[in-house]
Design an enzyme around this catalytic site. Structure first.
Site, PDB file in Angstrom:
ATOM      1  N   TYR A   1      45.167 -26.055 -15.492  1.00  0.00           N
ATOM      2  CA  TYR A   1      43.774 -26.275 -15.102  1.00  0.00           C
ATOM      3  C   TYR A   1      43.699 -26.966 -13.744  1.00  0.00           C
ATOM      4  O   TYR A   1      42.924 -26.560 -12.867  1.00  0.00           O
ATOM      5  CB  TYR A   1      43.076 -27.114 -16.171  1.00  0.00           C
ATOM      6  CG  TYR A   1      41.643 -27.461 -15.868  1.00  0.00           C
ATOM      7  CD1 TYR A   1      40.668 -26.470 -15.735  1.00  0.00           C
ATOM      8  CD2 TYR A   1      41.248 -28.794 -15.720  1.00  0.00           C
ATOM      9  CE1 TYR A   1      39.350 -26.792 -15.460  1.00  0.00           C
ATOM     10  CE2 TYR A   1      39.928 -29.120 -15.456  1.00  0.00           C
ATOM     11  CZ  TYR A   1      38.989 -28.122 -15.324  1.00  0.00           C
ATOM     12  OH  TYR A   1      37.680 -28.441 -15.053  1.00  0.00           O
TER      13      TYR A   1
ATOM     14  N   GLY B   1      26.153 -25.241 -15.800  1.00  0.00           N
ATOM     15  CA  GLY B   1      25.562 -23.980 -15.361  1.00  0.00           C
ATOM     16  C   GLY B   1      24.093 -23.877 -15.705  1.00  0.00           C
ATOM     17  O   GLY B   1      23.268 -23.509 -14.855  1.00  0.00           O
TER      18      GLY B   1
ATOM     19  N   SER C   1      36.543 -29.301  -9.635  1.00  0.00           N
ATOM     20  CA  SER C   1      36.767 -30.446 -10.514  1.00  0.00           C
ATOM     21  C   SER C   1      37.587 -31.474  -9.751  1.00  0.00           C
ATOM     22  O   SER C   1      38.365 -31.120  -8.852  1.00  0.00           O
ATOM     23  CB  SER C   1      37.531 -30.031 -11.779  1.00  0.00           C
ATOM     24  OG  SER C   1      37.975 -31.173 -12.498  1.00  0.00           O
TER      25      SER C   1
ATOM     26  N   GLY D   1      28.264 -18.291 -15.691  1.00  0.00           N
ATOM     27  CA  GLY D   1      28.457 -19.292 -16.738  1.00  0.00           C
ATOM     28  C   GLY D   1      27.240 -20.179 -16.865  1.00  0.00           C
ATOM     29  O   GLY D   1      27.363 -21.400 -17.026  1.00  0.00           O
TER      30      GLY D   1
END
Length: 248
Positions: A148, A18, A135, A12
């Site tokens: 998520y 990224g 995250s 990514g």
């Protein structure tokens, strides 16, 4: 200090965190490969930084990861750094989330990370650094993001397990968990078609002691640290890079 004999791969790696991480590693002298699903974005990334070597790969597809591994092996590449950054996020309202939405997130964020690292592990140098991009939602129960949130909790768990699984090869595995960062993914998640995330930036500035939203370069700097010998005794951790937001 640079070392032109070392190689890194960033999944990514075409935009946002990224791309910033790939550029930062190239600045350190690594030969850097980046992957992505969009040929257009891969070409744009290489145009922005010609040092990068782009390989079209959908890491949600295990066969595509196998093809990536075969290509790197054919070129005689040994990876000193692997940054598993490819991921996605979308709003999933509890009670209204369908199987397709669940699978889109878990296929890329969980299955993709697992098979990326497992498949490329034989190409890692002994003593290599694996950096999983997580995250702060791994420890936060943010509303309308339960799928998520859970996917990033899984990523953090992978780091603990793999640090143990790869200990004989002295391969370090750490999770780097950003807070709010100004990236195209965040812009899409916030529904700001014009690219403006002013309201979200104001919230991040108020919520984080640092007083501002993060920039991709903030995360890239920590990627460089975790890749380096300076982090040689850092293993199995979740390192929050969030301006303090998740800690208060």
């Amino acid at each position: 200090m640079s070392d032109l004999n070392k190689a890194a791969l960033v999944t990514g790696g075409t935009t946002g965190i990224g791309l910033a991480s790939a550029t930062a590693l190239a600045d350190q002298g690594y030969r850097v490969f980046v992957t992505g699903r969009s040929a257009q974005r891969l070409a744009a990334a290489v145009e922005q930084d010609p040092r990068l070597e782009a390989i079209a790969t959908d890491v949600s597809d295990p066969a595509a990861i196998e093809a990536l591994s075969a290509r790197l092996k054919a070129e005689g590449v040994t990876l000193d750094v692997l940054v598993a950054n490819a991921g996605t996020a979308e709003t999933t309202v509890f009670g209204q989330t369908d199987v397709a939405a669940f699978d889109r997130t878990f296929d890329l964020n969980v299955r993709g990370v697992f098979f990326t690292v497992q498949t490329l592990a034989p190409l890692l140098a002994d003593g290599a650094s694996v950096i999983l991009i997580g995250s702060i939602v791994s420890i936060k129960g943010m509303a309308d993001l339960s799928v998520y949130n859970a996917s990033k909790a899984a990523v953090r768990s992978f780091a603990r397990s793999w640090a143990n699984d790869l200990r004989a090869r002295r391969i370090r595995v750490n999770t780097l968990s950003p807070g709010p960062v100004r990236t195209p993914l965040v812009q899409r998640l916030q529904g700001q078609a014009d690219g403006s995330i002013t309201g979200f930036e104001a919230w991040a500035a108020e919520a984080a002691p640092a007083g501002r939203i993060g920039e991709p370069q903030d995360i890239a700097a920590v990627v460089s640290f975790l890749a380096s010998d300076a982090a040689g005794y850092v293993n199995g951790v979740e390192l929050f890079v969030d301006g303090g937001l998740a800690q208060i």
